[in-house]
Design an enzyme around this catalytic site. Structure first.
Site, PDB file in Angstrom:
ATOM      1  N   VAL A  14       1.378  -3.302  10.874  1.00 40.42           N
ATOM      2  CA  VAL A  14       2.433  -2.408  10.197  1.00 40.42           C
ATOM      3  C   VAL A  14       2.535  -1.646  11.394  1.00 40.42           C
ATOM      4  CG1 VAL A  14       1.397   0.118   9.463  1.00 40.42           C
ATOM      5  CG2 VAL A  14       0.267  -2.084   8.179  1.00 40.42           C
ATOM      6  N   ALA A  33      16.328  12.900   7.234  1.00 43.14           N
ATOM      7  CA  ALA A  33      15.158  13.444   8.203  1.00 43.14           C
ATOM      8  C   ALA A  33      15.555  14.537   8.542  1.00 43.14           C
ATOM      9  CB  ALA A  33      14.612  12.462   8.816  1.00 43.14           C
ATOM     10  N   ALA A  43       1.203   1.905  22.479  1.00 39.21           N
ATOM     11  CA  ALA A  43      -0.040   1.365  23.065  1.00 39.21           C
ATOM     12  C   ALA A  43      -1.042  -0.130  22.386  1.00 39.21           C
ATOM     13  CB  ALA A  43      -1.574   2.405  22.940  1.00 39.21           C
ATOM     14  N   LYS A 107      -7.535   3.721   6.151  1.00 36.31           N
ATOM     15  CA  LYS A 107      -8.207   4.074   4.924  1.00 36.31           C
ATOM     16  C   LYS A 107      -9.550   4.942   5.208  1.00 36.31           C
ATOM     17  CE  LYS A 107      -7.595  -0.467   4.600  1.00 36.31           C
ATOM     18  NZ  LYS A 107      -6.682  -1.486   4.995  1.00 36.31           N
ATOM     19  N   GLU A 131       0.266   8.465   3.467  1.00 30.78           N
ATOM     20  CA  GLU A 131       0.966   7.640   2.264  1.00 30.78           C
ATOM     21  C   GLU A 131       0.252   5.701   2.751  1.00 30.78           C
ATOM     22  OE1 GLU A 131       1.122   6.806  -0.857  1.00 30.78           O
ATOM     23  OE2 GLU A 131       2.620   8.341  -0.550  1.00 30.78           O
ATOM     24  N   VAL A 134      -3.223   3.952   1.571  1.00 29.91           N
ATOM     25  CA  VAL A 134      -3.572   3.729  -0.069  1.00 29.91           C
ATOM     26  C   VAL A 134      -2.457   3.062  -0.682  1.00 29.91           C
ATOM     27  CG1 VAL A 134      -4.018   4.361  -2.140  1.00 29.91           C
ATOM     28  CG2 VAL A 134      -5.141   5.779  -0.768  1.00 29.91           C
ATOM     29  N   GLU A 192      -9.429 -10.750   5.926  1.00 31.59           N
ATOM     30  CA  GLU A 192      -9.420 -10.765   6.676  1.00 31.59           C
ATOM     31  C   GLU A 192     -10.541 -11.561   7.780  1.00 31.59           C
ATOM     32  OE1 GLU A 192      -8.160  -8.271   8.830  1.00 31.59           O
ATOM     33  OE2 GLU A 192      -7.496  -7.229   7.335  1.00 31.59           O
ATOM     34  N   LYS A 207      -9.415   3.818  -0.379  1.00 34.66           N
ATOM     35  CA  LYS A 207      -9.150   3.871  -1.007  1.00 34.66           C
ATOM     36  C   LYS A 207      -9.010   4.554  -2.565  1.00 34.66           C
ATOM     37  CE  LYS A 207      -7.333  -0.201   1.071  1.00 34.66           C
ATOM     38  NZ  LYS A 207      -6.117  -1.637   0.214  1.00 34.66           N
ATOM     39  N   GLY A 304       0.790  -5.513   4.332  1.00 31.94           N
ATOM     40  CA  GLY A 304       1.750  -6.156   4.956  1.00 31.94           C
ATOM     41  C   GLY A 304       2.676  -5.478   5.743  1.00 31.94           C
TER      42      GLY A 304
HETATM   43  N1  HSE Z   1      -7.407  -5.475   2.663  1.00 28.63           N
HETATM   44  C1  HSE Z   1      -6.269  -4.989   1.950  1.00 28.63           C
HETATM   45  C2  HSE Z   1      -5.843  -5.441   0.626  1.00 28.63           C
HETATM   46  C3  HSE Z   1      -4.951  -4.040   2.480  1.00 28.63           C
HETATM   47  O1  HSE Z   1      -5.976  -6.934   1.032  1.00 28.63           O
HETATM   48  O2  HSE Z   1      -5.432  -4.680  -0.149  1.00 28.63           O
HETATM   49  C4  HSE Z   1      -4.706  -3.392   2.936  1.00 28.63           C
HETATM   50  O3  HSE Z   1      -5.099  -2.188   2.793  1.00 28.63           O
END
Ligand code: HSE
Length: 439
Positions: A14, A33, A43, A107, A131, A134, A192, A207, A304
């Site tokens: 991200v 803006a 970091a 989240k 934003e 979620v 994951e 979320k 993504g």
């Molecule tokens: N792990 C989350 C999903 C990705 O599969 O929707 C983003 O929140």
């Protein structure tokens, strides 16, 4: 033109997406803006340092200690895209205490500690953008907090975990098992390495608890959410559901009722003709019902690099526009003014009314269905449809599937217990909730 100086906590998927968008569209974003938005430092983990410095060149300062980003005199706003609870929480609170605005995609952090974080931010008059927390690139927070602010929101039902949706699509389209579909999702990099949060509904509940707070003007109450994932679903039930004209989706549902607020994540049968039933693969969609507008549907990529970066940058633009405004002129964190939140109770799942798909394995013998329907009738559970499969050759058991009208979950629990005790029914009964999602 003035400059808004950004410090990134994390330059992974991200953070990288956010960096790339700002680099590519910086000029256009500045025209919106009214400020140049410039990343001054980031970091990163020690092990990623070399790779990241090759990518960003010497355009920004890189630290391995995230506190140096938060404390940097060259940072007006901190973007937290490192994930996890610790040290993300401490870093966000430190940024707030230093009077810096924060944008986060985290989240889990907000679901667990959002009330404390928003209170701290309110006390220091700083903004928190979330934003990206979620449904990735879908501007659902913006829609709920601003676009729908005329409405009394009635309910929200969302596909807000792309990994689970990908798994369900694969199981339905190719009749494969949950385990096979999960393996594919992992190979494609969707799930994951530890996919528990995705497949057990926890990520969706994180979320949903944010959406619920914003929709109804209540505190964030993740601890009260009912959470059930997709890991127990079988291709057989997905196929039976299709015979009745339904698709099974992992839905996050939050609804206002006279008794309180429903807050639940679980696999759900929904009519296949609904647009949201046709959201496939890793895409997300959120259906919102408001008393004035009726039903509105928001669809798009829920994860993504650049889709989520798109949401982060939109928050940055909001912050850039509003930094000089007085705190009371800004959009409240949870859509409602902080001193106007309600304390409506969140209902337990036993207190929820919904419809049900019940599948049982029954002996094909006179009186078996009569026993089952008597139990349902005694508990005031009305049958909407029923299907009995022909027994296979040499098999004396058959699958019986019953769809019910709306009933109280506590009564359905009692009915399931009584049906499972019948000698003619073997094994545990499968129960999947069903929602029509009509306006
Ligand atoms: N792990 C989350 C999903 C990705 O599969 O929707 C983003 O929140």
């Amino acid at each position: 033109m003035k400059t808004l100086r950004v410090g990134l906590l994390g330059l992974g998927v991200v953070g990288g997406g956010t960096f790339d968008i700002l680099k590519r569209n910086g000029e256009e974003i500045a025209r919106r803006a009214g400020k140049d938005i410039v990343v001054t430092c980031a970091a990163v983990r020690e092990k990623d340092l070399e790779l990241v410095s090759q990518r960003v060149g010497n355009t920004i300062e890189l630290f391995t200690d995230p506190h140096q980003v938060v404390e940097s005199a060259k940072v007006d706003i901190v973007i937290e895209v490192m994930g996890g609870i610790h040290p993300a929480k401490e870093l966000v609170l430190k940024a707030i205490s230093l009077g810096k605005h924060v944008v986060t995609a985290n989240k889990a952090l907000l679901a667990l500690h959002g009330n404390e974080i928003f209170k701290a931010a309110h006390d220091k008059s700083v903004m928190i953008g979330f934003e990206a927390a979620v449904a990735g690139g879908i501007p659902i927070i913006k829609a709920l907090r601003e676009g729908l602010s005329a409405n009394r929101i009635e309910w929200i039902a969302g596909i807000i975990n792309g990994t689970s949706n990908f798994i369900l699509s694969s199981m339905r389209e190719r009749g494969i098992s949950f385990a096979e579909a999960l393996e594919e999702a992992q190979a494609l990099g969707y799930a994951e390495a530890d996919p528990t949060f995705d497949v057990e509904g926890v990520d969706a509940a994180h979320k949903l608890s944010l959406l619920s707070a914003i929709a109804f003007g209540i505190p964030i109450q993740f601890d009260k959410a009912y959470t059930e994932g997709v890991s127990e679903l079988t291709a057989k039930d997905i196929s039976y559901a299709e015979e009745f004209g339904y698709r099974i989706k992992l839905l996050g549902i939050t609804q206002r009722t006279d008794q309180g607020i429903e807050l639940r994540v679980h696999p759900t049968l929904i009519p296949e003709k609904r647009l949201i039933a046709n959201v496939e693969g890793v895409m997300n969609a959120i259906l919102v019902s408001g008393d004035a507008v009726g039903s509105t549907l928001y669809y798009g990529p829920g994860a993504g690099a650049e889709p989520t970066g798109s949401a982060v940058v939109a928050d940055l633009v909001d912050v850039a526009r509003m930094t000089d405004a007085a705190a009371h002129q800004r959009v409240p964190y949870l859509a409602f003014q902080a001193d106007c939140l309600m304390d409506d109770p969140v209902l337990t799942i036993a207190e929820v009314y919904t419809s049900y798909y019940l599948r049982m394995s029954a002996l094909d013998r006179p009186g078996v269905l009569a026993d089952v329907t008597r139990i349902l009738a005694n508990l005031n559970i009305s049958i909407e449809a029923m299907l009995q499969r022909e027994p296979s050759v040499g098999e004396e058991r058959v699958d019986v599937i019953i769809l019910t009208h709306r009933a109280l979950e506590r009564d359905v629990n009692q009915a399931i217990q009584e049906i499972e005790q019948l000698d003619t029914i073997s094994g545990p009964l499968v129960r999947i909730r069903l929602e029509n999602l009509a306006s």
